[in-house]
Enzyme design. Structure first.
Site, short mmCIF file in Angstrom:
data_model
loop_
_atom_site.label_atom_id
_atom_site.label_comp_id
_atom_site.label_asym_id
_atom_site.label_seq_id
_atom_site.Cartn_x
_atom_site.Cartn_y
_atom_site.Cartn_z
N GLN A 180 72.36 56.36 40.47
CA GLN A 180 70.93 55.62 40.41
C GLN A 180 70.32 56.57 39.45
O GLN A 180 70.29 57.96 39.46
CB GLN A 180 70.36 55.82 41.69
CG GLN A 180 69.14 55.29 41.81
CD GLN A 180 68.80 53.87 41.46
OE1 GLN A 180 69.70 53.09 41.79
NE2 GLN A 180 67.63 53.23 40.87
N LYS A 216 69.81 47.95 47.46
CA LYS A 216 71.50 47.39 47.09
C LYS A 216 72.22 47.41 48.28
O LYS A 216 73.16 46.36 48.42
CB LYS A 216 71.76 48.53 46.03
CG LYS A 216 71.12 48.10 44.61
CD LYS A 216 71.24 49.27 43.55
CE LYS A 216 70.41 49.17 42.34
NZ LYS A 216 70.27 50.17 41.66
N ASP A 218 76.91 48.68 36.39
CA ASP A 218 75.48 48.76 35.88
C ASP A 218 75.75 48.42 34.51
O ASP A 218 74.56 48.08 33.66
CB ASP A 218 74.89 50.24 35.96
CG ASP A 218 74.06 50.41 36.98
OD1 ASP A 218 73.25 49.58 37.37
OD2 ASP A 218 73.87 51.44 37.39
N1 GUN Z 1 67.09 52.81 37.91
C1 GUN Z 1 66.21 51.97 37.65
N2 GUN Z 1 67.04 50.76 37.45
C2 GUN Z 1 68.28 51.10 37.55
C3 GUN Z 1 69.63 50.37 37.31
O1 GUN Z 1 69.73 49.13 36.93
N3 GUN Z 1 70.75 51.22 37.72
C4 GUN Z 1 70.75 52.44 37.80
N4 GUN Z 1 71.66 53.03 38.08
N5 GUN Z 1 69.36 53.15 37.95
C5 GUN Z 1 68.44 52.48 37.85
#
Ligand code: GUN
Length: 298
Positions: free
Chosen positions: A96, A52, A119
């Site tokens: 996350q 990211k 998100d």
């Molecule tokens: N863990 C796996 N996919 C995601 C996501 O799209 N966002 C977040 N915050 N954690 C994740």
């Protein structure tokens, strides 16, 4: 059969975002800024957060990571969320997942200010999506909508069958595909582990979205001739055909289903590359206050 090339579409969108960032900075506005909170040492989570940050760099965003130890208390984590909530420089915040078991996921997600929840996991954003108000849509459903739109696939009046009812893919996907606009206007069915005679349902799908988490689950006999097939699954399986000894496969048996489909997403290179791009699109919207224009962030 037309392959839906997620890698190519993601690269095009990244180019569009990078140009928009240039336009903003040329006008003297600040770069969009995404912050990520990462708890513990889970290697997959570290890889995701690094990807990211790298994607942010590629499009000209600022990014910051807040790394907290596995045994951080819920209170300290909530304080970090609050600190970022109140930082004017930061437009979007993600925590996350998964979080350690001693921490209540829902409490943490609900602590994020909805206008920074890029998100799209906060109940306010989930609810706004459900009732058709501007909202942050979570990464996978948002990415799938873009793939459908940019591949020129019409959804109005189509039968859309979704395999899987998770909060982050199946449920929002059903809401989006049934909303009163294009893409949307589909007749949606959600299938799950208790669905009876699954094949009779999936074989009526004009658009089949598979997010069931089982490698190679969908076979050709479950798919209608000419269907659009979107495969959200990603699994690492052993293989004697690759140097690494592993290969990635989806929830769909690609070769046999591709022979019947009009469009299909490959794994890897289909839905996967779109998810980080969705997060970038949401962060750009956050920096431009597109979703919550009336709210002046602290
Ligand atoms: N863990 C796996 N996919 C995601 C996501 O799209 N966002 C977040 N915050 N954690 C994740």
């Amino acid at each position: 059969m037309e392959l839906i090339d997620g890698k190519k579409i993601a690269a095009i969108i990244k180019g569009e975002i990078a140009r928009e960032v240039e336009r903003l900075t040329d006008k003297g506005l600040k770069r969009p800024h995404l912050a990520a909170i990462l708890v513990g040492d889970d290697p997959a989570s570290h890889t995701y957060v690094n990807s990211k940050s790298k994607a942010c760099q590629e499009v000209g965003f600022e990014s910051s990571s807040y790394k907290l130890p596995y045994d951080v208390s819920e209170k300290e984590l909530l304080e970090t969320v609050d600190f970022i909530n109140n930082d004017q420089e930061i437009d979007g915040l993600i925590v996350q997942l998964p979080l350690p078991e001693h921490i209540d996921n829902h409490k943490v997600i609900e602590a994020i200010r909805p206008e920074k929840d890029v998100d799209g996991f906060h109940p306010v954003n989930v609810g706004r999506t459900a009732i058709g108000l501007p909202s942050y849509v979570s990464a996978t459903p948002y990415g799938i909508l873009e793939l459908i739109m940019r591949s020129g696939i019409e959804t109005t009046g189509k039968n859309c069958v979704i395999l899987g009812r998770s909060n982050i893919v199946g449920k929002p996907m059903a809401v989006l595909m049934s909303r009163n606009e294009e893409p949307g206007n589909a007749t949606v069915t959600i299938c799950h582990s208790k669905t009876k005679d699954l094949k009779s349902v999936t074989s009526k799908a004009d658009i089949l979205i598979v997010a069931i988490g089982k490698p190679g689950f969908v076979t050709a006999d479950m798919v209608k001739e000419g269907a659009v097939v979107i495969d959200v699954g990603i699994h690492r399986i052993e293989s004697d055909k690759t140097k690494s000894g592993f290969r990635l496969i989806g929830d769909v048996k690609f070769d046999e289903v591709a022979a019947k489909a009009s469009h299909i997403t490959p794994v890897p290179g289909g839905v996967g590359p779109m998810t980080i791009v969705s997060l970038l699109m949401n962060t750009l919207k956050a920096s431009k206050k597109e979703i919550y224009p009336g709210i002046d962030r602290l």
